[in-house]
Write a protein that holds these residues in place. Structure first.
Motif, PDB file in Angstrom:
ATOM      1  N   SER A 183       0.878  -1.175   0.000  1.00  0.00           N
ATOM      2  CA  SER A 183       0.000   0.000   0.000  1.00  0.00           C
ATOM      3  C   SER A 183       0.915   1.225   0.000  1.00  0.00           C
ATOM      4  CB  SER A 183      -0.914   0.014   1.230  1.00  0.00           C
ATOM      5  OG  SER A 183      -0.158   0.280   2.395  1.00  0.00           O
ATOM      6  N   PRO A 184       0.414   2.397  -0.417  1.00  0.00           N
ATOM      7  CA  PRO A 184       1.266   3.596  -0.458  1.00  0.00           C
ATOM      8  C   PRO A 184       1.379   4.290   0.895  1.00  0.00           C
ATOM      9  CG  PRO A 184      -0.871   4.105  -1.401  1.00  0.00           C
ATOM     10  CD  PRO A 184      -0.897   2.638  -1.059  1.00  0.00           C
ATOM     11  N   ARG A 185       1.552   3.502   1.968  1.00  0.00           N
ATOM     12  CA  ARG A 185       1.809   4.066   3.291  1.00  0.00           C
ATOM     13  C   ARG A 185       3.237   4.568   3.357  1.00  0.00           C
ATOM     14  NH1 ARG A 185      -0.253   0.605   8.235  1.00  0.00           N
ATOM     15  NH2 ARG A 185       2.011   0.605   8.561  1.00  0.00           N
ATOM     16  N   LEU A 186       3.479   5.492   4.244  1.00  0.00           N
ATOM     17  CA  LEU A 186       4.809   6.098   4.326  1.00  0.00           C
ATOM     18  C   LEU A 186       5.889   5.077   4.626  1.00  0.00           C
ATOM     19  CD1 LEU A 186       6.633   8.562   4.290  1.00  0.00           C
ATOM     20  CD2 LEU A 186       5.993   9.006   6.674  1.00  0.00           C
ATOM     21  N   ASP A 187       5.632   4.142   5.545  1.00  0.00           N
ATOM     22  CA  ASP A 187       6.682   3.175   5.869  1.00  0.00           C
ATOM     23  C   ASP A 187       7.047   2.320   4.667  1.00  0.00           C
ATOM     24  OD1 ASP A 187       4.169   1.993   5.992  1.00  0.00           O
ATOM     25  OD2 ASP A 187       4.648   0.696   7.688  1.00  0.00           O
ATOM     26  N   ASN A 188       6.056   1.924   3.885  1.00  0.00           N
ATOM     27  CA  ASN A 188       6.328   1.133   2.684  1.00  0.00           C
ATOM     28  C   ASN A 188       7.096   1.947   1.638  1.00  0.00           C
ATOM     29  OD1 ASN A 188       4.882  -1.062   3.760  1.00  0.00           O
ATOM     30  ND2 ASN A 188       2.954  -0.315   2.908  1.00  0.00           N
ATOM     31  N   VAL A 189       6.706   3.210   1.486  1.00  0.00           N
ATOM     32  CA  VAL A 189       7.346   4.080   0.500  1.00  0.00           C
ATOM     33  C   VAL A 189       8.803   4.333   0.858  1.00  0.00           C
ATOM     34  CG1 VAL A 189       7.362   6.452  -0.377  1.00  0.00           C
ATOM     35  CG2 VAL A 189       5.217   5.168  -0.286  1.00  0.00           C
ATOM     36  N   VAL A 190       9.076   4.625   2.123  1.00  0.00           N
ATOM     37  CA  VAL A 190      10.454   4.865   2.565  1.00  0.00           C
ATOM     38  C   VAL A 190      11.311   3.629   2.349  1.00  0.00           C
ATOM     39  CG1 VAL A 190      11.906   5.282   4.599  1.00  0.00           C
ATOM     40  CG2 VAL A 190       9.866   6.673   4.210  1.00  0.00           C
ATOM     41  N   SER A 191      10.762   2.478   2.684  1.00  0.00           N
ATOM     42  CA  SER A 191      11.495   1.222   2.519  1.00  0.00           C
ATOM     43  C   SER A 191      11.862   0.988   1.061  1.00  0.00           C
ATOM     44  CB  SER A 191      10.654   0.060   3.048  1.00  0.00           C
ATOM     45  OG  SER A 191      11.298  -1.174   2.817  1.00  0.00           O
ATOM     46  N   ALA A 192      10.910   1.196   0.151  1.00  0.00           N
ATOM     47  CA  ALA A 192      11.149   0.942  -1.268  1.00  0.00           C
ATOM     48  C   ALA A 192      12.069   1.993  -1.894  1.00  0.00           C
ATOM     49  CB  ALA A 192       9.815   0.903  -2.014  1.00  0.00           C
ATOM     50  N   ALA A 193      11.852   3.258  -1.579  1.00  0.00           N
ATOM     51  CA  ALA A 193      12.605   4.333  -2.220  1.00  0.00           C
ATOM     52  C   ALA A 193      14.070   4.343  -1.814  1.00  0.00           C
ATOM     53  CB  ALA A 193      11.971   5.683  -1.912  1.00  0.00           C
ATOM     54  N   PHE A 194      14.340   4.017  -0.554  1.00  0.00           N
ATOM     55  CA  PHE A 194      15.707   4.141  -0.040  1.00  0.00           C
ATOM     56  C   PHE A 194      16.375   2.806   0.255  1.00  0.00           C
ATOM     57  CE2 PHE A 194      13.396   8.039   1.138  1.00  0.00           C
ATOM     58  CZ  PHE A 194      14.179   8.971   0.464  1.00  0.00           C
ATOM     59  N   HIS A 195      15.738   1.723  -0.161  1.00  0.00           N
ATOM     60  CA  HIS A 195      16.311   0.379  -0.005  1.00  0.00           C
ATOM     61  C   HIS A 195      16.699   0.085   1.445  1.00  0.00           C
ATOM     62  CE1 HIS A 195      16.244  -0.434  -4.278  1.00  0.00           C
ATOM     63  NE2 HIS A 195      16.897   0.684  -4.518  1.00  0.00           N
ATOM     64  N   VAL A 196      15.772   0.349   2.359  1.00  0.00           N
ATOM     65  CA  VAL A 196      15.969  -0.014   3.760  1.00  0.00           C
ATOM     66  C   VAL A 196      14.851  -0.977   4.137  1.00  0.00           C
ATOM     67  CG1 VAL A 196      17.092   2.162   4.345  1.00  0.00           C
ATOM     68  CG2 VAL A 196      14.610   1.961   4.614  1.00  0.00           C
ATOM     69  N   SER A 197      15.056  -1.725   5.210  1.00  0.00           N
ATOM     70  CA  SER A 197      14.015  -2.654   5.658  1.00  0.00           C
ATOM     71  C   SER A 197      12.824  -1.867   6.185  1.00  0.00           C
ATOM     72  CB  SER A 197      14.559  -3.575   6.747  1.00  0.00           C
ATOM     73  OG  SER A 197      14.812  -2.847   7.933  1.00  0.00           O
ATOM     74  N   ARG A 198      11.682  -2.522   6.245  1.00  0.00           N
ATOM     75  CA  ARG A 198      10.497  -1.834   6.751  1.00  0.00           C
ATOM     76  C   ARG A 198      10.688  -1.445   8.213  1.00  0.00           C
ATOM     77  NH1 ARG A 198       5.982  -3.010   9.438  1.00  0.00           N
ATOM     78  NH2 ARG A 198       4.164  -1.644   9.100  1.00  0.00           N
ATOM     79  N   SER A 199      11.356  -2.295   8.988  1.00  0.00           N
ATOM     80  CA  SER A 199      11.580  -1.956  10.401  1.00  0.00           C
ATOM     81  C   SER A 199      12.485  -0.732  10.521  1.00  0.00           C
ATOM     82  CB  SER A 199      12.189  -3.147  11.148  1.00  0.00           C
ATOM     83  OG  SER A 199      13.436  -3.528  10.581  1.00  0.00           O
ATOM     84  N   GLU A 200      13.484  -0.620   9.642  1.00  0.00           N
ATOM     85  CA  GLU A 200      14.332   0.579   9.644  1.00  0.00           C
ATOM     86  C   GLU A 200      13.524   1.813   9.263  1.00  0.00           C
ATOM     87  OE1 GLU A 200      18.791  -0.409   8.328  1.00  0.00           O
ATOM     88  OE2 GLU A 200      17.304  -1.215   6.926  1.00  0.00           O
ATOM     89  N   ALA A 201      12.626   1.646   8.289  1.00  0.00           N
ATOM     90  CA  ALA A 201      11.775   2.760   7.869  1.00  0.00           C
ATOM     91  C   ALA A 201      10.884   3.215   9.020  1.00  0.00           C
ATOM     92  CB  ALA A 201      10.923   2.340   6.670  1.00  0.00           C
ATOM     93  N   VAL A 202      10.317   2.270   9.745  1.00  0.00           N
ATOM     94  CA  VAL A 202       9.441   2.598  10.876  1.00  0.00           C
ATOM     95  C   VAL A 202      10.225   3.364  11.936  1.00  0.00           C
ATOM     96  CG1 VAL A 202       8.139   1.627  12.809  1.00  0.00           C
ATOM     97  CG2 VAL A 202       7.820   0.724  10.489  1.00  0.00           C
ATOM     98  N   ARG A 203      11.439   2.909  12.251  1.00  0.00           N
ATOM     99  CA  ARG A 203      12.257   3.586  13.263  1.00  0.00           C
ATOM    100  C   ARG A 203      12.592   5.010  12.822  1.00  0.00           C
ATOM    101  NH1 ARG A 203      14.821  -1.489  13.752  1.00  0.00           N
ATOM    102  NH2 ARG A 203      16.533  -0.827  12.393  1.00  0.00           N
ATOM    103  N   ALA A 204      12.900   5.167  11.541  1.00  0.00           N
ATOM    104  CA  ALA A 204      13.246   6.490  11.028  1.00  0.00           C
ATOM    105  C   ALA A 204      12.063   7.445  11.126  1.00  0.00           C
ATOM    106  CB  ALA A 204      13.720   6.376   9.581  1.00  0.00           C
ATOM    107  N   ILE A 205      10.891   6.955  10.763  1.00  0.00           N
ATOM    108  CA  ILE A 205       9.682   7.799  10.807  1.00  0.00           C
ATOM    109  C   ILE A 205       9.366   8.195  12.243  1.00  0.00           C
ATOM    110  CG2 ILE A 205       7.204   7.869  10.358  1.00  0.00           C
ATOM    111  CD1 ILE A 205       7.825   5.811   8.048  1.00  0.00           C
TER     112      ILE A 205
END
Length: 260
Positions: A183-205
């Motif tokens: 889905s186009p949720r922020l955590d998914n978008v960050v993970s895909a755009a910057f090649h980081v894991s979803r857990s890393e994206a969640v921590r960053a957000i």
């Protein structure tokens, strides 16, 4: 957020509110210093819903990261362009290094300017190019810089100043990144755009280092739309260029323009 960061937020908030009140009480245009993206998010909360004073974020060019805010009394100007016909808060320093000198970095230029005793809030983006750099600055400090700023990184500089309209914005290189999203949720978008894991994206957000269209977002489920610009501090910037059909597994195809 630690105590030092909280105290700094209070100081920045007070400065922004002071400029807003000066505009409101005095009926004249006021301007803040340059704000980073976190500080701009604080400002957005302050000005939200205000109809008596117009607020324009301005950094000298469309994609500027560091921006000031112009507070304009109601009835003075309805657009940023109109406000800039009345006030010229920003200028640009054109910095050139001698041929054959080592290539200087953003850090070299910024460190040398700050060593003169200036506050970071009077310096905007520094756009490094093949010949040197263009530095966006508060117009009030131009004469001081022309008098005192002569070198960076042990390298002599040739410096001239001009109106912000003479700013030379280097062509930004981008690469296309294509991936699928559940889905186009922020955590998914960050993970895909910057090649980081979803857990890393969640921590960053949740850590306050992700920005969407200059606004700090801490909700992982915020929907991201085509055209939105996402910044992950320390990793870079990307634009969600397109959302298209579904993959065989029922995931949404997404294409990003990632700045390199």
């Amino acid at each position: 957020m630690n105590r030092k960061e909280m105290d700094n937020d209070k100081i920045i908030t007070a400065r922004i509110e002071d400029k807003l009140e000066q505009c409101e009480r005095g009926s004249y245009i006021t301007a803040t210093g340059f704000l980073n993206m976190h500080e701009q998010s604080l400002a957005m909360r302050i000005v939200k819903g205000r109809s008596d004073v117009k607020s324009f974020f301005y950094g000298g060019y469309d994609d500027a990261e560091r921006r000031i805010i112009l507070f304009v009394p109601d009835g003075y100007a309805d657009t940023l362009e109109g406000a800039l016909e009345m006030i010229s808060p920003l200028s640009v320093l054109h910095i050139k290094v001698a041929p054959g000198s080592r290539k200087l970095t953003h850090r070299d230029y910024l460190g040398s300017v700050l060593s003169l005793g200036l506050d970071r809030s009077v310096i905007g983006d520094i756009l490094v190019n093949d010949k040197g750099a263009d530095m966006i600055v508060n117009t009030d400090i131009v004469d001081f810089l022309l008098s005192e700023f002569h070198s960076a990184g042990h390298t002599n500089l040739q410096i001239t100043a001009s109106d912000i309209g003479e700013l030379e914005v280097p062509e930004q290189r981008v690469k296309a990144v294509r991936d699928t999203l559940s889905s186009p949720r922020l955590d998914n978008v960050v993970s895909a755009a910057f090649h980081v894991s979803r857990s890393e994206a969640v921590r960053a957000i949740k850590g306050g280092i992700v920005f969407v269209n200059h606004e700090e977002i801490t909700k992982i489920d915020k929907r991201i739309d085509e055209g939105d610009t996402i910044v992950l501090r320390g990793k870079g910037k990307a634009v969600l260029a397109e959302l298209s059909g579904l993959s065989k597994k029922g995931r949404i195809w997404a294409e990003f323009k990632v700045f390199i």
